[in-house]
Scaffold this active site. Sequence first.
Site, PDB file in Angstrom:
ATOM      1  CG  ASP A  50       0.500   0.552  -0.631  1.00 33.30           C
ATOM      2  OD1 ASP A  50      -0.215  -0.384  -0.248  1.00 33.30           O
ATOM      3  OD2 ASP A  50       1.587   0.835  -0.113  1.00 33.30           O
ATOM      4  CD  GLU A 271       4.356  -0.873   5.681  1.00 31.78           C
ATOM      5  OE1 GLU A 271       5.257  -1.006   4.831  1.00 31.78           O
ATOM      6  OE2 GLU A 271       3.369  -1.624   5.774  1.00 31.78           O
TER       7      GLU A 271
END
Length: 426
Positions: A50, A271
């Site tokens: 990420d 998310e």
Amino acid sequence: MTPKHVENGERATPRWTREQAARIERTDGTVAPIIYPPREAMAPDVHGWDTWILRERDGSIATVDGWRVIFSLTAPAHLLPGKRHDVAEIRYFYSKDGERWHDGGPVFETDARGSRQWAGSALLDDDGRLYVFYTASGRAGEEELTYEQRLAVGSGGTIVADDAGLDIEGPFEHEILLEPDGDRYEREEQYRGMIYTFRDPWFFEDPADGETYLLFEANTPVPEDEGVCEDPVWEEFNGSVGIARSPTGDPTDWRLEDPLLEGVCVNQELERPHVVVRNGSYYLFISSHDHTFAPGLDGPDGLYGFVADSLTGEYRPLNDSGLVLTNPENAPYQAYSWMVLPHRDELLVSGFFNYYDLGGLTLDDVAGLSPDEQLAKFGGTLAPTVRVAIEGDRTRITGTLSHGHIPLESEELPDLPDERLGHRDE
Ligand code: FRU
């Protein structure tokens, strides 16, 4: 039945419905091209996943002495891909051209909250103060790994830059900003499924009125035995996009508000939510996994999007189903955890390179392979950036830039046909 709060004239939380999600399918406009291995890792012996870019209050990409800065979750490259979440550490990388990223090392000393840090966002405020928002997962020093998630910030660090490079220097002050209230946002002990979510804080300033918000991934508490979903099994698929508002604009002072969007009975993990505003429309993006869709729904790992006329508006899914970008069918896990940035009249989507073409293996099959075989299948670096055309509630993938390329709005995009494959010189 009209919900109570709607009868009372309050806003009803928009929903991603099963009917909409049932329309998800791979199309030419939503499938990214297959990606080739990048030429180099983000840093020697480090895997990254990420990633977010340092932005200003208004969401534009910040530069410091000509450098732009990204933050990535990272772990030692010898660890198995599934283990990385247990030790995640935020490192920063800086670049002059938005393509070659130099490793700056870990952002924080050892005093960050949580036993490890998960995703977030980063703000360079108008007064030059740096705020690194993150998810504090577990508790610092814990002997057994726990999965508590709290929204946190490290602030006060200094960015020192010159022509040769850029350094982020502490000390940072760390603070827990928000925990779930158990009412709008589910607490760990309320959750009935695999693992609850309360993470991924994303700073957002609404251009309509200058108000300051923090978006995050969460779950909506679903009371048992009330038939909220047609099938009680679906009730643990209760993902939401949470939001908090700062009454003063202070990036450390937040009040929870009602979620922006709920996927109850549909999907458990919405998310890394973030919003991009274009021509007065609010585009809300989330990443989600195939295994977090409720039974009876079939959606791939992908970037999903919704559009509304205001931040708290009536979000409806892009392309009728929500699907904006996914991986090719023969490499369904090749990229994940996308971040969307506007670039003039199009969108650029940056993600990380997750798993190579698995030749038909499932992720469970991969987890059963030897450590070396598992590692050989994991990318752990930035994926090619994907270009997406957008008009109203329709999107279409038009090509790619090279791995990890994040251009500024002022920069022209390269016009090379083979960019579609994520290669520039092959
Ligand atoms: C998405 C994600 C984030 C979380 C991180 C943990 O890839 O699940 O929601 O912050 O991974 O590694």
